[in-house]
Design a protein around this motif. Structure first.
Motif, PDB file in Angstrom:
ATOM      1  N   ARG A   1     -29.268  -9.976 -14.405  1.00  0.00           N
ATOM      2  CA  ARG A   1     -28.636  -8.491 -14.992  1.00  0.00           C
ATOM      3  C   ARG A   1     -29.055  -7.621 -16.481  1.00  0.00           C
ATOM      4  O   ARG A   1     -28.869  -7.249 -16.593  1.00  0.00           O
ATOM      5  CB  ARG A   1     -26.582  -9.297 -15.684  1.00  0.00           C
ATOM      6  CG  ARG A   1     -26.083  -9.313 -14.519  1.00  0.00           C
ATOM      7  CD  ARG A   1     -25.869  -8.228 -13.163  1.00  0.00           C
ATOM      8  NE  ARG A   1     -25.734  -8.461 -11.965  1.00  0.00           N
ATOM      9  CZ  ARG A   1     -25.560  -7.731 -11.397  1.00  0.00           C
ATOM     10  NH1 ARG A   1     -25.899  -6.506 -11.098  1.00  0.00           N
ATOM     11  NH2 ARG A   1     -24.378  -8.219 -10.540  1.00  0.00           N
ATOM     12  N   THR A   2     -30.233  -8.785 -17.211  1.00  0.00           N
ATOM     13  CA  THR A   2     -30.878  -8.564 -18.541  1.00  0.00           C
ATOM     14  C   THR A   2     -31.831  -7.797 -17.445  1.00  0.00           C
ATOM     15  O   THR A   2     -31.848  -6.423 -18.328  1.00  0.00           O
ATOM     16  CB  THR A   2     -31.139  -9.382 -19.105  1.00  0.00           C
ATOM     17  OG1 THR A   2     -29.777 -10.865 -19.763  1.00  0.00           O
ATOM     18  CG2 THR A   2     -31.569  -9.779 -20.755  1.00  0.00           C
TER      19      THR A   2
ATOM     20  N   GLU B   1     -31.639  -5.939 -14.867  1.00  0.00           N
ATOM     21  CA  GLU B   1     -31.578  -4.788 -14.308  1.00  0.00           C
ATOM     22  C   GLU B   1     -31.415  -3.714 -15.307  1.00  0.00           C
ATOM     23  O   GLU B   1     -31.615  -2.405 -15.197  1.00  0.00           O
ATOM     24  CB  GLU B   1     -30.638  -5.190 -13.916  1.00  0.00           C
ATOM     25  CG  GLU B   1     -31.058  -5.768 -12.606  1.00  0.00           C
ATOM     26  CD  GLU B   1     -29.999  -6.239 -11.602  1.00  0.00           C
ATOM     27  OE1 GLU B   1     -29.327  -6.800 -10.746  1.00  0.00           O
ATOM     28  OE2 GLU B   1     -28.594  -5.214 -11.751  1.00  0.00           O
ATOM     29  N   SER B   2     -30.708  -4.092 -16.937  1.00  0.00           N
ATOM     30  CA  SER B   2     -30.037  -3.778 -18.075  1.00  0.00           C
ATOM     31  C   SER B   2     -30.843  -2.991 -18.647  1.00  0.00           C
ATOM     32  O   SER B   2     -31.118  -1.597 -19.364  1.00  0.00           O
ATOM     33  CB  SER B   2     -29.217  -4.052 -18.874  1.00  0.00           C
ATOM     34  OG  SER B   2     -28.301  -4.571 -17.680  1.00  0.00           O
TER      35      SER B   2
ATOM     36  N   VAL C   1     -32.265   1.011 -18.124  1.00  0.00           N
ATOM     37  CA  VAL C   1     -30.980   2.002 -18.817  1.00  0.00           C
ATOM     38  C   VAL C   1     -31.218   1.508 -20.109  1.00  0.00           C
ATOM     39  O   VAL C   1     -31.533   2.461 -21.130  1.00  0.00           O
ATOM     40  CB  VAL C   1     -29.964   0.964 -18.284  1.00  0.00           C
ATOM     41  CG1 VAL C   1     -28.419   2.182 -18.734  1.00  0.00           C
ATOM     42  CG2 VAL C   1     -29.668   1.425 -16.884  1.00  0.00           C
ATOM     43  N   VAL C   2     -31.588   0.523 -21.073  1.00  0.00           N
ATOM     44  CA  VAL C   2     -31.855   0.705 -22.344  1.00  0.00           C
ATOM     45  C   VAL C   2     -32.704   1.162 -22.498  1.00  0.00           C
ATOM     46  O   VAL C   2     -32.489   2.315 -23.946  1.00  0.00           O
ATOM     47  CB  VAL C   2     -31.406  -1.202 -22.151  1.00  0.00           C
ATOM     48  CG1 VAL C   2     -31.427  -0.988 -24.208  1.00  0.00           C
ATOM     49  CG2 VAL C   2     -29.874  -2.065 -22.299  1.00  0.00           C
TER      50      VAL C   2
ATOM     51  N   ALA D   1     -26.111  -1.770 -25.439  1.00  0.00           N
ATOM     52  CA  ALA D   1     -26.602  -2.447 -24.596  1.00  0.00           C
ATOM     53  C   ALA D   1     -26.385  -3.569 -24.704  1.00  0.00           C
ATOM     54  O   ALA D   1     -26.039  -3.434 -23.638  1.00  0.00           O
ATOM     55  CB  ALA D   1     -28.075  -2.216 -25.010  1.00  0.00           C
TER      56      ALA D   1
ATOM     57  N   LYS E   1     -22.860  -3.931 -22.693  1.00  0.00           N
ATOM     58  CA  LYS E   1     -23.103  -3.362 -21.001  1.00  0.00           C
ATOM     59  C   LYS E   1     -23.613  -4.447 -20.873  1.00  0.00           C
ATOM     60  O   LYS E   1     -23.389  -5.192 -19.637  1.00  0.00           O
ATOM     61  CB  LYS E   1     -24.811  -2.356 -21.414  1.00  0.00           C
ATOM     62  CG  LYS E   1     -24.768  -2.028 -19.874  1.00  0.00           C
ATOM     63  CD  LYS E   1     -25.950  -0.018 -20.018  1.00  0.00           C
ATOM     64  CE  LYS E   1     -25.762   0.208 -18.476  1.00  0.00           C
ATOM     65  NZ  LYS E   1     -24.980   0.144 -17.104  1.00  0.00           N
ATOM     66  N   VAL E   2     -24.817  -5.539 -21.082  1.00  0.00           N
ATOM     67  CA  VAL E   2     -25.176  -6.916 -20.487  1.00  0.00           C
ATOM     68  C   VAL E   2     -24.158  -7.437 -19.932  1.00  0.00           C
ATOM     69  O   VAL E   2     -24.047  -7.671 -19.084  1.00  0.00           O
ATOM     70  CB  VAL E   2     -26.868  -6.892 -21.354  1.00  0.00           C
ATOM     71  CG1 VAL E   2     -26.480  -8.266 -20.774  1.00  0.00           C
ATOM     72  CG2 VAL E   2     -28.028  -6.080 -21.230  1.00  0.00           C
TER      73      VAL E   2
ATOM     74  N   GLU F   1     -21.709  -6.277 -17.211  1.00  0.00           N
ATOM     75  CA  GLU F   1     -22.352  -6.539 -16.329  1.00  0.00           C
ATOM     76  C   GLU F   1     -22.894  -8.158 -16.290  1.00  0.00           C
ATOM     77  O   GLU F   1     -22.510  -8.635 -14.734  1.00  0.00           O
ATOM     78  CB  GLU F   1     -23.413  -5.681 -16.495  1.00  0.00           C
ATOM     79  CG  GLU F   1     -23.926  -4.026 -15.865  1.00  0.00           C
ATOM     80  CD  GLU F   1     -25.311  -4.023 -16.047  1.00  0.00           C
ATOM     81  OE1 GLU F   1     -25.332  -2.211 -16.095  1.00  0.00           O
ATOM     82  OE2 GLU F   1     -26.133  -4.333 -15.870  1.00  0.00           O
TER      83      GLU F   1
END
Length: 197
Positions: free
Chosen positions: A51-52, A54-55, A58-59, A81, A84-85, A88
């Motif tokens: 997940r990190t 993938e983020s 976006v970050v 951010a 968000k992580v 997720e």
């Protein structure tokens, strides 16, 4: 050899076999527990890293936009951010639990239990989907002595392990907090690598 001697010999052999069976069962239970600990740690780390990564894209986009607006916004973006992580990873944990709920909770219980005979209290959703039958199956498959303690309103999801006056919180929120606490610096480094302070 007298009849009593024969009976004594049979009894001694039975006791020796019983002791060997109990020792083997204990060793097998320890192997299962160790394997469960390793698998749960690996799965937690894998979910956090997945997940990190993938983020990160976006970050990076969010941070580039923030730099255009000014450095004062960067702190808020970092915080957003990170949140968000967190959300997720929470979603990934929930999805993982939903896909194989019995397997997940079996690992969690075996990994965190110290005596293998605690009382297990369940949040309402878990009580509805797992309930007392799950505890019976867990005991049969793992040669444990857990007891079903019913439904608890203290947590929204997950379980509580209770023995004497001690209560171990195995709710989803508690497990997520533990995972983030253990991986917080790694997550921050991955998210904010190369970003000004």
């Amino acid at each position: 050899m007298s009849f009593q001697d024969i009976l004594n010999k049979i009894e001694q052999e039975a006791q020796r076999r019983q002791k060997a069976i109990l020792q083997n069962a204990h060793l097998e239970a320890e192997k299962i527990l160790e394997k469960a600990k390793i698998e749960i740690n690996q799965e937690s780390e894998r979910l956090v890293q997945q997940r990190t990564k993938e983020s990160q894209l976006v970050v990076q986009r969010m941070l580039a936009e923030a730099k255009l607006k000014g450095r004062g916004i960067t702190g808020k973006i970092k915080s957003d951010a990170f949140q968000k992580v967190r959300s997720e990873v929470a979603a990934a944990f929930s999805e993982k639990i939903t896909q194989s709920q019995k397997k997940w909770y079996t690992k969690i219980i075996l990994n965190h239990s110290t005596s293998k005979d605690e009382v297990i209290l369940m949040a309402p959703d878990e009580a509805n989907s797992l309930g007392e039958n799950f505890i019976k199956q867990l005991n049969q498959e793992n040669k444990t002595s857990f007891h079903y303690g019913g439904v608890t309103q203290e947590i929204e999801s997950g379980l509580l392990l209770k023995k004497g006056g001690m209560v171990l919180n195995l709710s989803l929120n508690s497990l997520l907090e533990d995972t983030f606490r253990q991986n917080e610096s790694q997550i921050a480094q991955m998210l904010f690598k190369g970003i000004g302070k």
